[in-house]
Motif scaffolding. Sequence first.
Motif, PDB file in Angstrom:
ATOM      1  N   MET A 190     -11.025 112.589  31.817  1.00 63.47           N
ATOM      2  CA  MET A 190      -9.253 112.507  31.949  1.00 63.47           C
ATOM      3  C   MET A 190      -9.235 112.962  33.134  1.00 63.47           C
ATOM      4  N   ALA A 237      -1.747 111.089  28.394  1.00 64.15           N
ATOM      5  CA  ALA A 237      -3.663 110.968  27.904  1.00 64.15           C
ATOM      6  C   ALA A 237      -3.691 110.400  27.000  1.00 64.15           C
ATOM      7  N   ASP A 287      -1.767 112.266  18.669  1.00 63.27           N
ATOM      8  CA  ASP A 287      -1.054 111.199  19.954  1.00 63.27           C
ATOM      9  C   ASP A 287       0.103 111.056  18.577  1.00 63.27           C
ATOM     10  N   ASP A 292     -10.906 116.522  20.377  1.00 64.66           N
ATOM     11  CA  ASP A 292     -11.108 116.558  21.911  1.00 64.66           C
ATOM     12  C   ASP A 292     -10.854 117.801  22.886  1.00 64.66           C
ATOM     13  N   GLU A 340      -6.698 108.488  26.142  1.00 63.57           N
ATOM     14  CA  GLU A 340      -8.390 108.946  26.709  1.00 63.57           C
ATOM     15  C   GLU A 340      -8.663 110.313  26.228  1.00 63.57           C
ATOM     16  N   CYS A 341      -7.411 110.765  25.183  1.00 59.57           N
ATOM     17  CA  CYS A 341      -8.296 112.413  24.051  1.00 59.57           C
ATOM     18  C   CYS A 341      -7.323 112.263  23.200  1.00 59.57           C
ATOM     19  N   GLU A 393      -1.979 107.131  25.164  1.00 61.12           N
ATOM     20  CA  GLU A 393      -2.759 106.089  26.548  1.00 61.12           C
ATOM     21  C   GLU A 393      -4.934 106.713  24.907  1.00 61.12           C
TER      22      GLU A 393
END
Length: 115
Positions: free
Chosen positions: A1, A24, A81, A34, A29-30, A27
């Motif tokens: 990240m 993050a 998210d 996670d 990324e995570c 988008e």
Amino acid sequence: MLLRLDATDGRPLHEQVAGAIRRAIAEGECAPGDRLPPARDLSRALGVNANTVLRGLRTLRDEGVLEFRRGRGVTVAAAADQRSHLLERARQLLADAAHLGYSRNDLIEMIRGLS
């Protein structure tokens, strides 16, 4: 990240940390489930105090975006998210309303009038 803070941003550093993590997640990324790096590692990478990072992480925990689990560290919450995106839109709406001279309570009353 890969997280970055903007030195020209006037917001407090802990808010910038929380915003960077929100981005993050939004988008991709995570992903939910996670595990995030330890706060000490994040603070070194960002060049800020570990307490600043922890404050940003606690903000996200209180928003339901992150989960703190003893022995497992900090993980991205399920559906984080979507929640992160919605919270960011709500913050922007609040900022837009303030720019137009409306208070938080005025905005709440407008939203109540929609339903």
